[in-house]
Design an enzyme around this catalytic site. Structure first.
Site, PDB file in Angstrom:
ATOM      1  N   HIS A   1     -60.605   8.625 -41.408  1.00 53.86           N
ATOM      2  CA  HIS A   1     -59.886   7.519 -40.752  1.00 53.86           C
ATOM      3  C   HIS A   1     -60.113   6.207 -41.505  1.00 53.86           C
ATOM      4  CE1 HIS A   1     -58.695  10.217 -37.679  1.00 53.86           C
ATOM      5  NE2 HIS A   1     -59.878  10.326 -37.102  1.00 53.86           N
TER       6      HIS A   1
ATOM      7  N   ASP B   1     -50.749  11.629 -41.119  1.00 53.80           N
ATOM      8  CA  ASP B   1     -51.534  12.781 -40.663  1.00 53.80           C
ATOM      9  C   ASP B   1     -52.437  13.318 -41.781  1.00 53.80           C
ATOM     10  OD1 ASP B   1     -52.392  14.620 -38.833  1.00 53.80           O
ATOM     11  OD2 ASP B   1     -50.659  15.940 -39.027  1.00 53.80           O
TER      12      ASP B   1
ATOM     13  N   LEU C   1     -42.189  -8.604 -44.662  1.00 56.23           N
ATOM     14  CA  LEU C   1     -42.223  -7.206 -44.211  1.00 56.23           C
ATOM     15  C   LEU C   1     -42.704  -7.173 -42.772  1.00 56.23           C
ATOM     16  CD1 LEU C   1     -42.489  -4.049 -44.671  1.00 56.23           C
ATOM     17  CD2 LEU C   1     -44.809  -4.498 -45.423  1.00 56.23           C
TER      18      LEU C   1
HETATM   19  C1  FPP Z   1     -54.142  11.450 -38.114  1.00 55.68           C
HETATM   20  O1  FPP Z   1     -55.106  12.183 -38.797  1.00 55.68           O
HETATM   21  C2  FPP Z   1     -54.498  10.072 -38.038  1.00 55.68           C
HETATM   22  C3  FPP Z   1     -54.822   9.386 -36.890  1.00 55.68           C
HETATM   23  C4  FPP Z   1     -54.795   9.927 -35.534  1.00 55.68           C
HETATM   24  C5  FPP Z   1     -55.238   8.015 -36.947  1.00 55.68           C
HETATM   25  C6  FPP Z   1     -54.453   7.223 -37.936  1.00 55.68           C
HETATM   26  C7  FPP Z   1     -54.981   5.884 -38.006  1.00 55.68           C
HETATM   27  C8  FPP Z   1     -55.217   5.228 -39.156  1.00 55.68           C
HETATM   28  C9  FPP Z   1     -54.994   5.750 -40.496  1.00 55.68           C
HETATM   29  C10 FPP Z   1     -55.654   3.874 -39.091  1.00 55.68           C
HETATM   30  C11 FPP Z   1     -54.482   2.964 -39.073  1.00 55.68           C
HETATM   31  C12 FPP Z   1     -54.973   1.625 -39.097  1.00 55.68           C
HETATM   32  C13 FPP Z   1     -54.343   0.544 -38.632  1.00 55.68           C
HETATM   33  C14 FPP Z   1     -54.997  -0.759 -38.840  1.00 55.68           C
HETATM   34  C15 FPP Z   1     -53.066   0.597 -37.918  1.00 55.68           C
HETATM   35  P1  FPP Z   1     -55.816  13.349 -38.021  1.00 55.68           P
HETATM   36  O2  FPP Z   1     -57.095  12.842 -37.479  1.00 55.68           O
HETATM   37  O3  FPP Z   1     -54.891  13.905 -36.995  1.00 55.68           O
HETATM   38  O4  FPP Z   1     -56.064  14.355 -39.179  1.00 55.68           O
HETATM   39  P2  FPP Z   1     -56.090  15.938 -39.058  1.00 55.68           P
HETATM   40  O5  FPP Z   1     -54.691  16.382 -38.702  1.00 55.68           O
HETATM   41  O6  FPP Z   1     -56.484  16.366 -40.435  1.00 55.68           O
HETATM   42  O7  FPP Z   1     -57.098  16.292 -38.019  1.00 55.68           O
END
Ligand code: FPP
Length: 251
Positions: A48, A31, A142
């Protein structure tokens, strides 16, 4: 017996954690991507993209530490309610990332498995996932489980429907039978759940499987989470006494 849980690359102090105190399965709620970007006056999408890089670094670190299983929450059943532009971006980013990192994941001995619904994901993303699962199926260093269009309530609801369809006698259903109908069938429960970004909640992630998991929450936004932060979580985990509802003998 002990495992070294730090190295010069990570830049954190060298620490030693007994291998029996290391988690076998870590799950992460990644997050804070959006806030990380906003704090730099960048569009959320930059967060992201940075989050994908972080994931790759943490996968590498788990490999170095001989942690056999990592599960990450990449997109929840509730994330579809985000603005359409962000959802489309995330779907493209995920498809692109599965493609871009596949060769490296193969070299690193990582096995990929998708957890979640398949019926709402874009076709190209689904094909990339299937391809990644297929070509990494024999890897064993893994296992990386990617929870994508995943939500525990939907998982449990679907499991109950499937058991009913299969004629399972629901009046005498066992915990083992329920587990066998979840997306996580055959996987060990997580030992440690890490959440970045400052919130302390599960957000519909692995509610059944996390029954006896230890929790570790950090204020760090996911793109800032590094090997040293993982080591810190592991050191805290090693201090926890896991009683599974029982008592420690001689207490
Ligand atoms: C939360 O941050 C994150 C997400 C909803 C997306 C997470 C996805 C990735 C990091 C990519 C993963 C990649 C692969 C290849 C599996 P948020 O947008 O909720 O952040 P905020 O709480 O600050 O708004």
């Amino acid at each position: 017996m002990s495992a070294i849980v730090a190295d010069q690359l990570a830049g954190s102090a060298l620490a030693v954690v007994a291998s029996e105190k290391m988690p076998r399965h870590i799950a992460i709620i990644m997050d804070g991507n959006g806030r990380w970007a906003r704090s730099r006056r960048l569009p959320r999408t930059f967060g992201h993209r940075a989050g994908v890089e972080t994931l790759h670094r943490i996968v590498e670190e788990c490999g170095r530490l001989d942690i056999p299983m990592l599960t990450v929450y990449a997109f929840s059943t509730e994330n579809w309610t985000r603005p359409q532009t962000e959802v489309s971006f995330l779907m493209r980013l995920l498809a692109e990332s599965f493609g871009r990192y596949l060769d490296r994941l193969i070299t690193e001995g990582v096995r990929i498995r998708h957890l979640g619904r398949c019926d709402r994901l874009p076709q190209d993303l689904l094909e990339r996932i299937r391809e990644a699962e297929r070509v990494t199926a024999r890897n064993s260093k893994l296992q990386l489980n990617v929870a994508l269009d995943y939500g525990s309530r939907s998982e449990l609801t679907e499991a109950i429907r499937a058991m009913a369809r299969d004629g399972v006698d629901l009046r005498s259903v066992t915990e083992e039978q329920v587990s066998a109908y979840l997306y996580t069938r055959g996987l060990p429960d997580p030992d440690l759940i890490i959440r970045t970004g400052g919130e302390v909640r599960l957000s519909n992630f692995l509610l059944w499987q996390a029954a006896y998991a230890e929790y570790y929450a950090t204020q760090k936004f996911w793109p800032d989470f590094g090997a040293a932060d993982l080591h810190q979580a592991l050191q805290v985990f090693a201090t926890r006494q896991r009683r599974y509802g029982g008592v420690i003998s001689a207490e």
